[in-house]
Motif scaffolding. Structure first.
Motif, PDB file in Angstrom:
ATOM      1  N   PRO A  60       3.697  12.307   0.051  1.00 14.66           N
ATOM      2  CA  PRO A  60       3.083  13.186  -0.955  1.00 14.66           C
ATOM      3  C   PRO A  60       3.738  13.073  -2.330  1.00 14.66           C
ATOM      4  O   PRO A  60       3.098  13.325  -3.348  1.00 14.66           O
ATOM      5  CB  PRO A  60       3.264  14.584  -0.366  1.00 14.66           C
ATOM      6  N   HIS A  61       5.000  12.669  -2.359  1.00 18.34           N
ATOM      7  CA  HIS A  61       5.713  12.579  -3.640  1.00 18.34           C
ATOM      8  C   HIS A  61       5.195  11.435  -4.518  1.00 18.34           C
ATOM      9  O   HIS A  61       5.433  11.432  -5.725  1.00 18.34           O
ATOM     10  CB  HIS A  61       7.213  12.441  -3.389  1.00 18.34           C
ATOM     11  N   LEU A  62       4.481  10.489  -3.931  1.00 23.62           N
ATOM     12  CA  LEU A  62       3.878   9.426  -4.723  1.00 23.62           C
ATOM     13  C   LEU A  62       2.757   9.972  -5.602  1.00 23.62           C
ATOM     14  O   LEU A  62       2.462   9.415  -6.654  1.00 23.62           O
ATOM     15  CB  LEU A  62       3.321   8.320  -3.817  1.00 23.62           C
ATOM     16  N   LEU A  63       2.125  11.059  -5.158  1.00 21.87           N
ATOM     17  CA  LEU A  63       0.989  11.636  -5.878  1.00 21.87           C
ATOM     18  C   LEU A  63       1.334  12.961  -6.553  1.00 21.87           C
ATOM     19  O   LEU A  63       0.808  13.279  -7.611  1.00 21.87           O
ATOM     20  CB  LEU A  63      -0.177  11.845  -4.906  1.00 21.87           C
ATOM     21  N   VAL A  71       8.729  12.675   4.921  1.00 24.52           N
ATOM     22  CA  VAL A  71       7.581  13.581   4.892  1.00 24.52           C
ATOM     23  C   VAL A  71       6.346  12.765   4.540  1.00 24.52           C
ATOM     24  O   VAL A  71       6.358  11.995   3.575  1.00 24.52           O
ATOM     25  CB  VAL A  71       7.785  14.710   3.855  1.00 24.52           C
ATOM     26  N   VAL A  72       5.306  12.927   5.344  1.00 23.15           N
ATOM     27  CA  VAL A  72       4.012  12.314   5.040  1.00 23.15           C
ATOM     28  C   VAL A  72       2.939  13.382   5.168  1.00 23.15           C
ATOM     29  O   VAL A  72       3.145  14.414   5.807  1.00 23.15           O
ATOM     30  CB  VAL A  72       3.690  11.106   5.960  1.00 23.15           C
ATOM     31  N   VAL A  73       1.804  13.121   4.536  1.00 21.79           N
ATOM     32  CA  VAL A  73       0.661  14.032   4.629  1.00 21.79           C
ATOM     33  C   VAL A  73      -0.561  13.227   5.038  1.00 21.79           C
ATOM     34  O   VAL A  73      -0.668  12.030   4.735  1.00 21.79           O
ATOM     35  CB  VAL A  73       0.405  14.789   3.305  1.00 21.79           C
ATOM     36  N   ILE A  74      -1.462  13.902   5.724  1.00 20.59           N
ATOM     37  CA  ILE A  74      -2.689  13.250   6.195  1.00 20.59           C
ATOM     38  C   ILE A  74      -3.689  13.136   5.051  1.00 20.59           C
ATOM     39  O   ILE A  74      -3.908  14.083   4.302  1.00 20.59           O
ATOM     40  CB  ILE A  74      -3.289  14.025   7.390  1.00 20.59           C
ATOM     41  N   VAL A  75      -4.278  11.948   4.946  1.00 20.80           N
ATOM     42  CA  VAL A  75      -5.269  11.644   3.917  1.00 20.80           C
ATOM     43  C   VAL A  75      -6.652  11.699   4.557  1.00 20.80           C
ATOM     44  O   VAL A  75      -6.859  11.157   5.651  1.00 20.80           O
ATOM     45  CB  VAL A  75      -5.028  10.230   3.342  1.00 20.80           C
ATOM     46  N   SER A 133       0.821  -1.205   0.000  1.00 21.36           N
ATOM     47  CA  SER A 133       0.000   0.000   0.000  1.00 21.36           C
ATOM     48  C   SER A 133       0.856   1.256   0.000  1.00 21.36           C
ATOM     49  O   SER A 133       1.930   1.292   0.590  1.00 21.36           O
ATOM     50  CB  SER A 133      -0.893   0.002   1.245  1.00 21.36           C
ATOM     51  N   ALA A 134       0.342   2.285  -0.648  1.00 21.79           N
ATOM     52  CA  ALA A 134       0.997   3.587  -0.635  1.00 21.79           C
ATOM     53  C   ALA A 134       0.625   4.348   0.640  1.00 21.79           C
ATOM     54  O   ALA A 134       1.123   5.441   0.874  1.00 21.79           O
ATOM     55  CB  ALA A 134       0.575   4.391  -1.859  1.00 21.79           C
ATOM     56  N   THR A 144      -6.007  12.480  -6.431  1.00 19.06           N
ATOM     57  CA  THR A 144      -5.497  12.339  -7.791  1.00 19.06           C
ATOM     58  C   THR A 144      -5.204  13.740  -8.322  1.00 19.06           C
ATOM     59  O   THR A 144      -6.130  14.527  -8.488  1.00 19.06           O
ATOM     60  CB  THR A 144      -6.544  11.655  -8.701  1.00 19.06           C
ATOM     61  N   PRO A 145      -3.928  14.072  -8.563  1.00 14.70           N
ATOM     62  CA  PRO A 145      -3.598  15.416  -9.040  1.00 14.70           C
ATOM     63  C   PRO A 145      -4.290  15.718 -10.359  1.00 14.70           C
ATOM     64  O   PRO A 145      -4.434  14.834 -11.209  1.00 14.70           O
ATOM     65  CB  PRO A 145      -2.074  15.377  -9.241  1.00 14.70           C
TER      66      PRO A 145
END
Length: 150
Positions: A64-67, A93-97, A44-45, A140-141
């Motif tokens: 965040p760099h995955l997206l 670095v992570v971001v909240i989903v 999982s991402a 999804t950007p």
């Protein structure tokens, strides 16, 4: 260390070395100063940032760099010092989903990334002071005009 109860994965065995310490907690959760990063089953991402002390408090997070491959910001020297960052390689670095029933309505918080020092095991949510990134960016950007997909 022992077993902790989690919001999404039931009981999980964690070690003291798994804990990230957030000196000031998170905005809105100032008393929550210890979190562990837990992988979701499968490839999982996404991960779970689980409160060490409060079983019902957990956040789904992602890199965040995955997206958003172009996602970048300057980290204030004072924050780097607070987190005891000595080498860029020690930083994650992570971001909240925020997941919605319809995946296309889910968002990530690019304005408030969570900075983790993977060596010193410290963390802090860093609120960006400019308007470059939104609090609710699409999972999804959007496709940029003139840019073709693969």
């Amino acid at each position: 260390m022992g077993i902790i109860k989690t919001k999404y994965l039931g009981e999980v065995d964690v070690k003291t070395s798994d804990i990230f310490r957030f000196k000031s907690g998170l905005p809105g959760f100032g008393e929550e100063t210890e979190f562990v990063m837990l992988d979701l089953p499968g490839d999982s991402a996404f991960q779970i940032m689980q409160s060490f002390n409060t079983p019902h408090l957990a956040f789904i997070v992602t890199n965040p760099h995955l997206l958003y491959q172009d996602y970048e910001f300057e980290l204030d020297a004072s924050i780097a010092e607070q987190l005891e960052i000595e080498h860029e390689a020690d930083v994650a670095v992570v971001v909240i989903v925020t997941l919605k029933d319809a995946l296309e309505q889910s968002t990530i918080n690019l304005k408030g990334p969570i900075i983790l020092n993977t060596k010193a095991r410290t963390g802090k949510q860093y609120i960006l002071q400019d308007e470059t990134y939104p609090v609710k960016a699409p999972l999804t950007p959007p496709v940029q005009p003139g840019v073709k997909g693969d």
